[in-house]
Design a protein around this motif. Sequence first.
Motif, PDB file in Angstrom:
ATOM      1  N   SER A   1      -5.818  -1.189 -15.035  1.00 63.19           N
ATOM      2  CA  SER A   1      -4.647  -0.472 -14.528  1.00 63.19           C
ATOM      3  C   SER A   1      -3.359  -1.045 -15.129  1.00 63.19           C
ATOM      4  O   SER A   1      -2.437  -0.310 -15.494  1.00 63.19           O
ATOM      5  CB  SER A   1      -4.581  -0.555 -13.000  1.00 63.19           C
ATOM      6  OG  SER A   1      -5.726   0.035 -12.420  1.00 63.19           O
TER       7      SER A   1
ATOM      8  N   SER B   1     -20.075   2.231  -9.015  1.00 62.71           N
ATOM      9  CA  SER B   1     -18.995   1.774  -8.135  1.00 62.71           C
ATOM     10  C   SER B   1     -18.783   2.767  -6.997  1.00 62.71           C
ATOM     11  O   SER B   1     -18.542   3.954  -7.223  1.00 62.71           O
ATOM     12  CB  SER B   1     -17.685   1.614  -8.908  1.00 62.71           C
ATOM     13  OG  SER B   1     -16.641   1.271  -8.017  1.00 62.71           O
TER      14      SER B   1
ATOM     15  N   SER C   1      -0.899   1.614  -6.117  1.00 61.14           N
ATOM     16  CA  SER C   1      -0.532   2.327  -7.350  1.00 61.14           C
ATOM     17  C   SER C   1       0.975   2.478  -7.471  1.00 61.14           C
ATOM     18  O   SER C   1       1.545   2.351  -8.569  1.00 61.14           O
ATOM     19  CB  SER C   1      -1.206   3.706  -7.376  1.00 61.14           C
ATOM     20  OG  SER C   1      -0.849   4.468  -6.239  1.00 61.14           O
TER      21      SER C   1
ATOM     22  N   VAL D   1     -16.494   1.745  -4.712  1.00 58.99           N
ATOM     23  CA  VAL D   1     -15.256   1.168  -4.181  1.00 58.99           C
ATOM     24  C   VAL D   1     -14.295   2.275  -3.776  1.00 58.99           C
ATOM     25  O   VAL D   1     -13.650   2.225  -2.726  1.00 58.99           O
ATOM     26  CB  VAL D   1     -14.612   0.223  -5.202  1.00 58.99           C
ATOM     27  CG1 VAL D   1     -13.269  -0.296  -4.689  1.00 58.99           C
ATOM     28  CG2 VAL D   1     -15.546  -0.946  -5.497  1.00 58.99           C
ATOM     29  N   THR D   2     -14.199   3.299  -4.609  1.00 57.34           N
ATOM     30  CA  THR D   2     -13.339   4.448  -4.283  1.00 57.34           C
ATOM     31  C   THR D   2     -14.136   5.739  -4.179  1.00 57.34           C
ATOM     32  O   THR D   2     -13.687   6.681  -3.529  1.00 57.34           O
ATOM     33  CB  THR D   2     -12.238   4.619  -5.342  1.00 57.34           C
ATOM     34  OG1 THR D   2     -12.840   4.763  -6.639  1.00 57.34           O
ATOM     35  CG2 THR D   2     -11.318   3.406  -5.352  1.00 57.34           C
TER      36      THR D   2
ATOM     37  N   ARG E   1     -17.580  -0.807  -1.165  1.00 55.92           N
ATOM     38  CA  ARG E   1     -16.200  -0.730  -0.694  1.00 55.92           C
ATOM     39  C   ARG E   1     -15.930  -1.797   0.358  1.00 55.92           C
ATOM     40  O   ARG E   1     -14.903  -2.460   0.328  1.00 55.92           O
ATOM     41  CB  ARG E   1     -15.927   0.660  -0.116  1.00 55.92           C
ATOM     42  CG  ARG E   1     -14.543   0.808   0.509  1.00 55.92           C
ATOM     43  CD  ARG E   1     -14.360   2.190   1.082  1.00 55.92           C
ATOM     44  NE  ARG E   1     -14.484   3.198   0.051  1.00 55.92           N
ATOM     45  CZ  ARG E   1     -14.694   4.489   0.278  1.00 55.92           C
ATOM     46  NH1 ARG E   1     -14.854   4.924   1.522  1.00 55.92           N
ATOM     47  NH2 ARG E   1     -14.764   5.348  -0.709  1.00 55.92           N
TER      48      ARG E   1
ATOM     49  N   ASP F   1     -17.148  14.012  -6.095  1.00 58.88           N
ATOM     50  CA  ASP F   1     -15.890  13.323  -6.377  1.00 58.88           C
ATOM     51  C   ASP F   1     -15.270  13.764  -7.696  1.00 58.88           C
ATOM     52  O   ASP F   1     -14.110  13.470  -7.964  1.00 58.88           O
ATOM     53  CB  ASP F   1     -16.096  11.809  -6.393  1.00 58.88           C
ATOM     54  CG  ASP F   1     -17.147  11.362  -7.391  1.00 58.88           C
ATOM     55  OD1 ASP F   1     -18.193  12.033  -7.494  1.00 58.88           O
ATOM     56  OD2 ASP F   1     -16.931  10.345  -8.074  1.00 58.88           O
TER      57      ASP F   1
ATOM     58  N   HIS G   1     -13.939  -2.598 -13.540  1.00 57.69           N
ATOM     59  CA  HIS G   1     -13.527  -1.894 -12.319  1.00 57.69           C
ATOM     60  C   HIS G   1     -12.402  -2.667 -11.620  1.00 57.69           C
ATOM     61  O   HIS G   1     -12.325  -2.704 -10.391  1.00 57.69           O
ATOM     62  CB  HIS G   1     -14.711  -1.733 -11.351  1.00 57.69           C
ATOM     63  CG  HIS G   1     -15.816  -0.889 -11.885  1.00 57.69           C
ATOM     64  ND1 HIS G   1     -15.781   0.483 -11.872  1.00 57.69           N
ATOM     65  CD2 HIS G   1     -16.995  -1.224 -12.466  1.00 57.69           C
ATOM     66  CE1 HIS G   1     -16.891   0.964 -12.413  1.00 57.69           C
ATOM     67  NE2 HIS G   1     -17.630  -0.048 -12.784  1.00 57.69           N
TER      68      HIS G   1
ATOM     69  N   SER H   1       0.847  -1.188   0.000  1.00 60.82           N
ATOM     70  CA  SER H   1       0.000   0.000   0.000  1.00 60.82           C
ATOM     71  C   SER H   1       0.888   1.246   0.000  1.00 60.82           C
ATOM     72  O   SER H   1       1.861   1.305   0.769  1.00 60.82           O
ATOM     73  CB  SER H   1      -0.911   0.001   1.229  1.00 60.82           C
ATOM     74  OG  SER H   1      -1.750   1.128   1.214  1.00 60.82           O
ATOM     75  N   PRO H   2       0.627   2.226  -0.862  1.00 60.92           N
ATOM     76  CA  PRO H   2      -0.442   2.241  -1.856  1.00 60.92           C
ATOM     77  C   PRO H   2      -0.104   1.357  -3.060  1.00 60.92           C
ATOM     78  O   PRO H   2       1.028   1.335  -3.531  1.00 60.92           O
ATOM     79  CB  PRO H   2      -0.532   3.714  -2.262  1.00 60.92           C
ATOM     80  CG  PRO H   2       0.842   4.258  -2.028  1.00 60.92           C
ATOM     81  CD  PRO H   2       1.379   3.507  -0.844  1.00 60.92           C
TER      82      PRO H   2
END
Length: 403
Positions: free
Chosen positions: A89, A126, A58, A128-129, A150, A297, A84, A55-56
Amino acid sequence: MTADVVVVGIGAGGWRSLSPAAQSELSEAVVIYGSARQLDLVPDDVGATRVRWRSPMSEHLAELGESDLDSTVHVLASGDPMFHGIGASLVRVFGAARVRVIAHPSSATLAAARLGWDLARTRIVSLVTAPVDALAAHLTDGAALLILSRDATTPADVADLLANNGFGASPFTVLSDLGADSERVQAGRADTWTGAPSALNIIAVDCVGPVRSRAPGLADEDFTHRGQITKRPMRALTVSALRPAEEQVLWDVGAGAGSVGIEWLRLTASGRVVAFESDAERSADVLENARTHGVVDRLDLRGAAPDALSDAPAPDAVFIGGGMTPEVLEIAWNALASGGRMVANAVTLETERLVVDAADRWGGELLRVSVERASPLGGSTAWRPALPVVQWTAVKTETEGTA
């Protein structure tokens, strides 16, 4: 087909739910990346080195993309990797030619199968984020929603939001651990739901409540404001003139209550707004309105123009409703992408002169709009005119460049 990265979708059903091809692929892997939960689904006799995402995630992904791979890397993804999921990514990091995906039914597909819903007619949201407030943008009577959670707290938050927005009577179903032996379906109403789902859950809502349109021109009362708001008729014309489109960035300069930018966001799924507002109280109103309408968002609130314009993301469209000066117009026009649209509304003589001068320099269309409303006058009814608005609309062509 060889690839540097092979992404294997895996559901809550674990190893037994995988196809023979997916099992064979993982059995021959040298290294497998995944979350702790995903890696635990792979049998002990699979001899690959297992790497948990840090984490993170990304940053860990970026490191992987910059490294020299000695052999094919295998990555576990929850459900369908391209829905999703981490598959998209990885494609962004490595490029599509270097990634091979072995798909698995998504949680939405499994939920639709359990419910008997037509997935093509179902809107998938979504969380989730995104914040739970983002769901508000999708609520209207008759809508069928599948909501990606989430964690285990999301269903209760969604139920509260539905009840607070007039959708408490909506049938509300939470499906947990789809495909696993522990799979569970809990159904009820949003305003009485008290279930205890697992962390892996998806929510189905058959909306029962007020009809909400996405057409621009919401009532002024739908926004918290302190008088600095583009009124409903002019707002509808303004949003139409801005022509909202996907993946675009709008500058809302002199945002006031943020109504134009918020209505612009309601018409797109991926558009973004950078709002500029000098007053702290009005800035708080912008954020409150964005949360109310489910677009917070995708809204980036900044300070006053022209100073705050300098480091903002380049716009595809610009609306100037307040704080108009020659400098603001110049900066905004120069920042505008080729083919982008500029819309400016002027009410005072001083700002009228500015938009007329702008039209002389950069072309476009000038429109003068007068609106009258019927209101009581003694025992009768009479028309009361609002201040006329001069609207300048221009498209920046490739040959114009900057001013």
